[in-house]
Design an enzyme around this catalytic site. Structure first.
Site, short mmCIF file in Angstrom:
data_model
loop_
_atom_site.label_atom_id
_atom_site.label_comp_id
_atom_site.label_asym_id
_atom_site.label_seq_id
_atom_site.Cartn_x
_atom_site.Cartn_y
_atom_site.Cartn_z
N TYR A 33 14.90 -0.30 1.86
CA TYR A 33 15.18 0.17 3.22
C TYR A 33 16.30 -0.61 3.85
CZ TYR A 33 12.97 -3.93 5.41
OH TYR A 33 12.67 -5.20 5.83
N LYS A 147 16.26 -5.63 -0.62
CA LYS A 147 15.57 -5.27 0.62
C LYS A 147 14.50 -4.22 0.32
CE LYS A 147 16.54 -4.73 5.55
NZ LYS A 147 15.60 -5.76 5.97
N GLU A 180 13.79 -18.45 4.68
CA GLU A 180 14.17 -17.60 5.81
C GLU A 180 12.91 -17.25 6.60
OE1 GLU A 180 15.65 -13.76 4.48
OE2 GLU A 180 14.15 -13.68 2.89
N LEU A 205 17.15 -12.74 1.91
CA LEU A 205 17.93 -11.52 2.13
C LEU A 205 19.25 -11.95 2.76
CD1 LEU A 205 17.68 -8.36 2.07
CD2 LEU A 205 17.40 -8.58 4.54
N1 PDD Z 1 14.70 -7.42 8.68
N2 PDD Z 1 15.42 -11.74 6.20
C1 PDD Z 1 14.45 -10.81 6.11
C2 PDD Z 1 13.29 -11.09 5.22
C3 PDD Z 1 14.55 -9.60 6.80
O1 PDD Z 1 13.58 -8.67 6.69
C4 PDD Z 1 15.68 -9.38 7.64
C5 PDD Z 1 15.85 -8.11 8.40
C6 PDD Z 1 16.66 -10.38 7.73
C7 PDD Z 1 17.89 -10.21 8.56
O2 PDD Z 1 18.73 -9.23 8.01
P1 PDD Z 1 19.72 -8.38 8.91
O3 PDD Z 1 20.57 -9.34 9.66
O4 PDD Z 1 20.49 -7.57 7.95
O5 PDD Z 1 18.86 -7.55 9.85
C8 PDD Z 1 16.50 -11.53 6.97
C9 PDD Z 1 14.77 -6.12 9.33
C10 PDD Z 1 15.46 -6.16 10.64
C11 PDD Z 1 13.36 -5.56 9.40
O6 PDD Z 1 12.69 -5.63 8.39
O7 PDD Z 1 12.97 -5.01 10.42
#
Ligand code: PDD
Length: 284
Positions: A33, A147, A180, A205
């Site tokens: 996703y 992801k 993270e 990620l």
């Molecule tokens: N999550 N690390 C993890 C485990 C994440 O699920 C996310 C984002 C990030 C940050 O990635 P980005 O800057 O591309 O949003 C880091 C999304 C927002 C979610 O699952 O809702």
């Protein structure tokens, strides 16, 4: 305006949109996703999101259900039909529907779902006062760079943070280093004003917000390094913050109850947040 979802080729009323009970996303979390921010009706940083989506698909050997050009059209149509000016688009691709068997099905077609909603505005108190994080063991698999929709450890971690009155849980590997957050990337600023975030290895990620903030840091000429940092180092950092598509950049002022710096959002965190808001506004 009633909500609309795109499901496997059709725009459907959100309230009745559904996938098959034997969708492999439902049975095996066999899917990927993206969450893309919508600013002024436009997807923010769409290219890096689509590039990361394509990479996740390749890593899991799921065929893209359509070209990126077609996906861009669907994303815009879902945003438009839902009347979203500021919010998010959720894009999910699973390996498809097949009789339950762990190995890849011979014939399944990937299923694409796209939804959009108005973002819950970030609580201004979280921006002004900063947020608290707790630390928890990182119990996830070894391909956190993909992801994937398999988010159970992240769900459990976020719930634990919530129950502890914290905004986020920073996951910690066996060496004692922060990987993270459960849905955000983790950052600190050292006492000598160097911004530190973990290198984009398979333990995290590679956040699109992370990449945008790294660009800002380079452009503004701040010192930075991508390397692991420990919980101990984080607790004695000058500043800390976290980033994601949903929250942008939020200052972290407490880790496991220990105040970071003077317990207030740091100067650099606030500056970087301002720059990130400018980056967001430029997408309109
Ligand atoms: N999550 N690390 C993890 C485990 C994440 O699920 C996310 C984002 C990030 C940050 O990635 P980005 O800057 O591309 O949003 C880091 C999304 C927002 C979610 O699952 O809702």
């Amino acid at each position: 305006m009633s909500r609309v979802a795109y499901v496997d080729g059709q725009y459907l009323p959100h309230c009745s949109a559904a996938v098959h009970i034997e969708d492999r996303g439902y049975q095996f979390a066999d899917g990927v996703y993206e969450v893309i921010a919508v600013v002024g009706g436009c997807p923010l940083d769409e290219e890096p999101h689509l590039a990361r989506l394509a990479r996740s698909l390749v890593e899991l050997r799921i065929t893209a259900p359509m070209s990126n050009a077609a996906l861009r059209v669907v994303i815009r149509e879902v945003v438009r039909r839902n009347g979203v000016r500021d919010g998010i688009v959720y894009v999910q691709i699973t390996r498809g529907v097949a009789a339950r068997d762990h190995a890849f099905p011979a014939t399944a077609r990937p299923v694409l779902v796209v939804t959009s909603r108005r973002k819950r505005p970030v609580d201004p108190r979280a921006v002004d006062a900063g947020v608290a994080v707790i630390t928890i063991p990182d119990i996830r698999w070894q391909r956190c760079d993909i992801k994937s929709v398999a988010l159970l450890p992240n769900v459990l971690g976020k719930q634990r943070a919530k129950e502890d009155g914290a905004f986020e849980a920073w996951q910690v590997d066996r060496e004692g280093n922060v990987t993270e957050g459960t849905s955000t990337n983790a950052w600190i600023v050292t006492p000598n004003a160097t911004v530190v975030t973990r290198q984009a290895d398979s333990a995290i990620l590679d956040g699109v917000t992370r990449l945008a903030v790294l660009d800002i840091i380079r452009r503004e000429g701040y010192n930075f390094v991508e390397r692991p940092f420990s919980v101990v180092e984080a607790k004695s950092a000058r500043e800390a913050f976290l980033t994601s598509t949903v929250v942008g950049l939020l200052p972290v002022v407490k880790i496991d109850g220990v105040a970071i710096g003077n317990g207030q959002p740091g100067l650099l965190s606030r500056k970087l947040r301002e720059c990130y808001l400018t980056h967001e506004a430029a997408a309109k």
